[in-house]
Design an enzyme around this catalytic site. Structure first.
Site, PDB file in Angstrom:
ATOM      1  N   ASP A  34      -3.621   7.203   4.339  1.00  0.00           N
ATOM      2  CA  ASP A  34      -3.124   5.862   4.674  1.00  0.00           C
ATOM      3  C   ASP A  34      -3.901   5.322   5.878  1.00  0.00           C
ATOM      4  OD1 ASP A  34      -1.511   3.629   4.664  1.00  0.00           O
ATOM      5  OD2 ASP A  34       0.148   4.573   5.725  1.00  0.00           O
ATOM      6  N   GLU A  35      -3.957   3.991   6.024  1.00  0.00           N
ATOM      7  CA  GLU A  35      -4.621   3.339   7.183  1.00  0.00           C
ATOM      8  C   GLU A  35      -6.017   3.922   7.403  1.00  0.00           C
ATOM      9  OE1 GLU A  35      -3.293   0.802   8.350  1.00  0.00           O
ATOM     10  OE2 GLU A  35      -1.120   0.984   8.528  1.00  0.00           O
ATOM     11  N   LYS A  58       0.824  -1.218   0.000  1.00  0.00           N
ATOM     12  CA  LYS A  58       0.000   0.000   0.000  1.00  0.00           C
ATOM     13  C   LYS A  58       0.855   1.264   0.000  1.00  0.00           C
ATOM     14  CE  LYS A  58      -0.650   0.035   5.028  1.00  0.00           C
ATOM     15  NZ  LYS A  58       0.062   1.250   5.370  1.00  0.00           N
ATOM     16  N   THR A  59       1.977   1.255   0.735  1.00  0.00           N
ATOM     17  CA  THR A  59       2.830   2.449   0.769  1.00  0.00           C
ATOM     18  C   THR A  59       3.412   2.704  -0.619  1.00  0.00           C
ATOM     19  OG1 THR A  59       3.385   1.885   3.044  1.00  0.00           O
ATOM     20  CG2 THR A  59       4.733   3.561   2.008  1.00  0.00           C
ATOM     21  N   GLN A 114      -8.048  -5.209   9.090  1.00  0.00           N
ATOM     22  CA  GLN A 114      -7.062  -4.762  10.085  1.00  0.00           C
ATOM     23  C   GLN A 114      -7.591  -3.608  10.938  1.00  0.00           C
ATOM     24  OE1 GLN A 114      -2.735  -5.010   8.940  1.00  0.00           O
ATOM     25  NE2 GLN A 114      -3.579  -5.029   6.880  1.00  0.00           N
ATOM     26  N   ARG A 147       1.801 -10.683  10.485  1.00  0.00           N
ATOM     27  CA  ARG A 147       3.116 -10.048  10.721  1.00  0.00           C
ATOM     28  C   ARG A 147       4.237 -10.980  10.304  1.00  0.00           C
ATOM     29  NH1 ARG A 147       1.586  -5.969   9.778  1.00  0.00           N
ATOM     30  NH2 ARG A 147      -0.333  -7.087   9.433  1.00  0.00           N
TER      31      ARG A 147
END
Length: 667
Positions: free
Chosen positions: A213-214, A30-31, A244, A600
């Site tokens: 973002d997020e 995503k980044t 998430q 993770r």
């Protein structure tokens, strides 16, 4: 530049036909999409960097994003580009428009401890539980964009009514101090734009494209700010993952994702499902688990990084045995695979679970760091200095006045401060202003007034220099004037004093460098520091050490090998989510937390649980978490049981392990 992206990533970068929601699964890049889109807007669509804002939730994420964008632009100018946190953007807006809301631009930002003290003064109690509950309730109202008057009108229960009254008095106190709290940094810009259309229009022209973002972590207030800034056309890209969404307790509202589809009927949705982090088994476990939650948007993560190891599930007799088992397995794995300590993480639901793990790691001489430990800015010596800076920036900041006036001691005793406080309250003025009033000075002894005015005169002199002199020089002069080093060595053991003075020197050095690099004066730096201390503190290079972290703090991170401990009923899911009459959404959020833990891991995942635990001195039997039954049986190896699947793969893995061990012994 776009050739390195996969098809959905490329589509997301190029889409400019209106509002866009990018559903980005864990580890799906995503980044990369956000940073490439910023560059695409500048290079291909002629956007001036100053008209673009990329917004995230932490300083660290913002800094990494800025570095990546600079790298992609390859030396081309990006001056004016805004890559920032929600709260830093709010601070920027407030600095520019403070007067429209009746604040001066040099307002103070109160941290959680300061606002807790204001609430304690209003309630006149030492009941910490009541104070925390009230503080949390006020924060919740602010995040939902509910004013004190609205809270009072809506209150049905007695507790809510009492908290709303405190909220009213709390806001009055903050306004008197010319101070804002953390939540105000979003709430006040929203209020400002509601009341002053000219100011909103100015900022809409300034920030013509937003990338968020997020997005699943936004609260009602943050969503309102996004809507205001982007206007009805919705020139934005929101990147998020409903799987998430784990911050409902902090005010985040996953419904904001659903709301987008209502508020922007022409919303385009693009899914990123290819995962670049984890093996097939780990993703299969994550997908199977999360499929038990109702879906807003269907998506399934996949990976071409190979099948990977089976997921290990290990029961332990009790929590001491669990800690010992994790340390031993970690040591053996590191010995066998020649990995770094930093390749490992131990994740848990609550901070209390870390204590025994820490003991075991220390016993085995395994280096580790704990996420969510004390922030650099929470240290007493740093808070002492920041209180001076806050007072220099804003003399109406009463909490800062009290700390600065008494640390180090300057002859200003509690009686003087009490009398000053009473007089200031009667006159509805700040403590600083009250100290200079003739009526107050006439009511006090000559020595008391001398000590008080000497201190206030010093602050005035510093204030006059604050906009002209370099921050580093001013800070050094301030330290010398208050004789802070001598104070530390007089009040602490030599070793503790040395450590604290070292922290002070680090802080001064950091402030000096930041002031020079960003060409900012001490007043602007002070507001930045106040905000940084609340976002996450000062980050340094990651040491080669095992990471211990709560699941909440681990979101956004990745590790080669993950130990997920305490996966039991009552811990994960937490007992507060499974009690009778509890909303089913709470168990769904706990399942998302487990999903975050699983995703993770890059190469291996070990899950542990205890058969019994000590609670209040008594042993209690523990049940494995319901989430373990939701994992795919073929990808799990229970406590040494050999899985019957993939015999060829098992054979190859065993041969590799033996070869590794032989190589280590021979080397």
């Amino acid at each position: 530049m776009l050739s390195k992206l996969n098809d959905p990533q490329r589509e997301a970068v190029k889409y400019l036909g209106g509002p866009l929601l990018v559903l980005a699964g864990a580890g799906s890049g995503k980044t990369r999409v956000i940073t490439h889109k910023v560059v695409h807007l500048i290079e291909q669509h002629g956007y001036d960097p100053k008209h673009i804002a990329a917004i995230t939730f932490t300083n660290k994420a913002a800094r990494e994003m800025q570095e990546r964008v600079s790298g992609l632009l390859e030396g081309k100018p990006s001056k004016g580009l805004t890559v920032t946190t929600f709260h830093s953007l709010g601070l920027q807006i407030l600095r520019a428009e403070a007067q429209l809301l009746g604040y001066k631009p040099r307002f103070s930002i109160l941290d959680s401890a300061d606002s807790f003290k204001v609430v304690a003064d209003i309630l006149a109690t030492t009941d910490k539980q009541l104070l925390k509950k009230t503080q949390w309730r006020i924060s919740q109202w602010k995040n939902d964009f509910i004013t004190a008057d609205m809270a009072l009108n809506q209150a049905e229960e007695e507790a809510d009514h009492a908290a709303a009254k405190v909220y009213q008095l709390y806001q009055q106190a903050l306004k008197a101090y010319q101070a804002v709290d953390f939540d105000d940094l979003i709430r006040l810009p929203v209020e400002l734009f509601d009341q002053h259309r000219d100011a909103l229009h100015k900022w809409q022209l300034k920030l013509r494209y937003l990338l968020i973002d997020e997005y699943q972590d936004t609260n009602a207030c943050q969503y309102k700010l996004v809507k205001q800034l982007t206007g009805p056309e919705g020139m934005f890209t929101a990147v998020g993952d409903d799987d998430q969404a784990i911050y409902a307790w902090r005010g985040a509202d996953v419904e904001n994702l659903r709301q987008l589809t209502t508020d922007f009927p022409n919303l385009q949705v693009i899914k990123l499902e290819q995962n670049y982090r984890s093996t097939v088994r780990i993703l299969r476990a994550a997908n199977t688990l999360i499929s038990n939650n109702p879906k807003l948007f269907e998506k399934k993560l996949w990976s071409d990084l190979g099948i990977g190891d089976t997921i290990q599930i290990n029961p332990a007799k009790d929590e001491e045995h669990e800690a010992e088992m994790v340390a031993m397995k970690l040591l053996a794995h590191k010995f066998e695979h020649r990995t770094r300590w930093a390749d490992y993480a131990v994740l848990y639901r609550g901070n209390h679970q870390a204590r025994l793990i820490e003991q075991q790691l220390r016993t085995q001489k395994i280096p580790y760091t704990v996420s969510g430990g004390q922030s650099f800015f929470d240290r007493a010596e740093i808070k002492d200095l920041v209180s001076y800076l806050r007072l220099i920036a804003n003399e109406d900041d009463d909490p800062a006045f009290i700390r600065a006036a008494t640390t180090p001691k300057k002859g200003i005793g509690s009686t003087t401060l009490e009398r000053l406080g009473e007089y200031a309250a009667e006159r509805h003025i700040s403590l600083f202003e009250a100290a200079y009033e003739p009526a107050f000075q006439n009511s006090m002894g000559k020595k008391q007034i001398e000590d008080l005015t000497t201190f206030c005169d010093f602050i005035n002199r510093m204030q006059q220099r604050a906009t002209k002199d370099p921050a580093g020089e001013l800070l050094q002069d301030m330290l010398n004037a208050i004789q802070y080093e001598a104070f530390l060595y007089d009040s602490e053991e030599p070793r503790a004093a040395e450590t604290k003075w070292g922290n002070v020197m680090d802080f001064i050095g950091w402030m000096t460098r930041k002031g020079e690099a960003e060409e900012t004066n001490l007043l602007q730096l002070t507001q930045t520091v106040a905000l940084m201390s609340m976002l996450e503190g000062r980050e340094e290079g990651e040491p080669d050490a095992v990471k211990l972290s709560t699941l909440h703090a681990a979101k956004g991170l990745e590790f080669g090998h993950v130990f997920l401990i305490g996966v039991e009923e009552g811990i994960l899911p937490h007992h507060s989510s499974t009690a009778a009459g509890t909303d089913v959404a709470k168990v769904e959020e706990e399942r998302r937390l487990m999903y975050v833990g699983i995703t993770r891991a890059q190469k291996s995942l070990t899950i542990t649980y205890c058969r019994k635990r000590k609670r209040s001195g008594d042993w209690e039997q523990c049940e494995p978490s319901r989430f373990l039954d939701e994992l795919p049986a073929d990808d799990i190896n229970h406590a040494g049981k050999i899985s019957t699947t993939d015999p060829e793969l098992r054979k190859a893995q065993k041969a590799t392990r033996m070869a590794n061990i032989r190589a280590i012994l021979e080397g």
